[in-house]
Design a protein around this motif. Structure first.
Motif, PDB file in Angstrom:
ATOM      1  N   ILE A  44      10.446   4.315  -3.588  1.00 26.01           N
ATOM      2  CA  ILE A  44       9.395   4.554  -2.598  1.00 26.01           C
ATOM      3  C   ILE A  44       9.949   4.380  -1.193  1.00 26.01           C
ATOM      4  N   ALA A  55       1.863   7.756   3.880  1.00 20.67           N
ATOM      5  CA  ALA A  55       2.059   6.312   3.941  1.00 20.67           C
ATOM      6  C   ALA A  55       1.745   5.767   5.323  1.00 20.67           C
ATOM      7  N   LEU A  59       5.621  -0.102   6.075  1.00 16.35           N
ATOM      8  CA  LEU A  59       5.210  -0.052   4.672  1.00 16.35           C
ATOM      9  C   LEU A  59       5.814  -1.245   3.939  1.00 16.35           C
ATOM     10  N   ARG A  90       0.362  -2.438  -5.060  1.00 22.21           N
ATOM     11  CA  ARG A  90       0.840  -1.422  -4.121  1.00 22.21           C
ATOM     12  C   ARG A  90      -0.277  -0.493  -3.682  1.00 22.21           C
ATOM     13  N   VAL A  92       0.255   2.437  -0.896  1.00 24.06           N
ATOM     14  CA  VAL A  92       1.116   3.056   0.120  1.00 24.06           C
ATOM     15  C   VAL A  92       0.307   3.570   1.300  1.00 24.06           C
TER      16      VAL A  92
END
Length: 314
Positions: A44, A55, A59, A90, A92
């Motif tokens: 990722i 995103a 991040l 998670r 994103v």
């Protein structure tokens, strides 16, 4: 709060300080004690999702984690402050990940109470690896009369696959070098084959000259998959996490091919918790590192050769 994040896709993961988040409606805020490292974390960071998801940067990296509910948002009813939880964190699109001191997550998301008596570093190693393995075994529809080959058996997913496949009663053949063969056998493998000692097909066929019923593969590319599929008996099943299977080709050859798509859920975590509580599923933590060393741990994972899970202590 402290976190490990990237400022853009392709950037080097680095320690950063960010404001502590607050839980929104239907969310719990988890004080993270440990985070599990998975290959998807560095993928990722490299931009694996850049064409699929917008995103938010910085991040925060990380998917798996375990910790304590610090606060609850409006409307939360399933979990309360002080409860020990683990799961997948998670998001994103919000820039959220588990490599952080505090993480908000929906209480109806893929989060559950920790298995009884399990420590945080072990719990953080469970969600993705063991959840993937359980789903793959479900997809393969194994039973006690079958023989299954686990490819990539020494990593986190592979070790869970060996145990869960053995619990179905199937005969398990697992790939492992000689120095890991004993460990993999203790986890439930009936046989091991060393992928560094010669052609896997030849090694398997020496003992199973009529072929095998299923292959659970977390390692092979398309060429390797095409070769290994020759081991399958008519009606056999091939499940891959690397998307190396061509289902149409498999069907034409009289087999069933499945490219695994993850669908984490609280229900799946509860199933895993039951097995862990019963002593039927063990998790091997190969390495623990502090949060500040997460970037180096990700680089090591990228290089390959995992023999269990790496866990980040928050």
């Amino acid at each position: 709060m402290r976190a490990i994040a990237v400022s853009e896709y392709g950037a080097t993961p680095a320690p950063t300080h960010l404001p502590r988040p607050e839980p929104g409606p239907g969310e719990i805020l988890v004080k993270m004690i440990a985070a599990g490292l998975n290959p998807v974390d560095w993928k990722i960071a490299d931009g694996m999702l850049k064409d699929a998801v917008e995103a938010r940067f910085p991040l925060i990296l990380g998917q798996d984690g375990a910790g304590v509910v610090e606060a609850v948002g409006p409307g939360v009813t399933r979990m309360g402050r002080g409860e020990q939880v683990y799961g997948l964190f998670r998001d994103v699109e919000r820039g959220i990940g588990s490599y952080a001191e505090y993480v908000p997550v929906r209480e109806d998301g893929p989060v559950a109470r920790m298995p009884a008596g399990m420590i945080y570093t072990q719990a953080a190693a469970v969600p993705t690896a063991c959840g993937t393995a359980m789903a793959m075994v479900d997809e393969a529809e194994l039973d006690g009369g079958q023989t299954v080959l686990v490819v990539g058996a020494t990593g986190g997913v592979g070790q869970a696959l060996v145990q869960l496949a053995a619990l179905t009663g199937a005969k398990v053949i697992a790939t492992a070098r000689d120095d890991m063969a004993g460990t993999i056998r203790r986890l439930g493998a009936d046989e091991t084959v060393d992928h560094s000692a010669g052609d896997l097909n030849d090694q398997v066929l020496r003992v199973h000259d009529d072929g095998i019923d299923a292959i659970l593969d977390v390692a092979s590319d398309t060429q390797g998959t095409e070769r290994l599929a020759q081991l399958l008996r008519p009606g056999g099943t091939y499940v891959s996490t690397t998307w190396s299977v061509n289902p149409d080709v498999m069907e034409a050859q009289g087999h069933r091919g499945v490219n695994h798509v993850g669908a984490p859920s609280a229900e799946l975590l509860d199933r895993l918790s039951d097995l862990i509580d019963a002593g039927e599923l063990r998790v091997t933590v190969e390495r623990e590192v502090p949060l500040e060393a997460a970037g180096d741990a990700l680089a090591d994972n990228r290089a390959g050769g995992a023999r269990g899970k790496t866990v980040i202590r928050i």
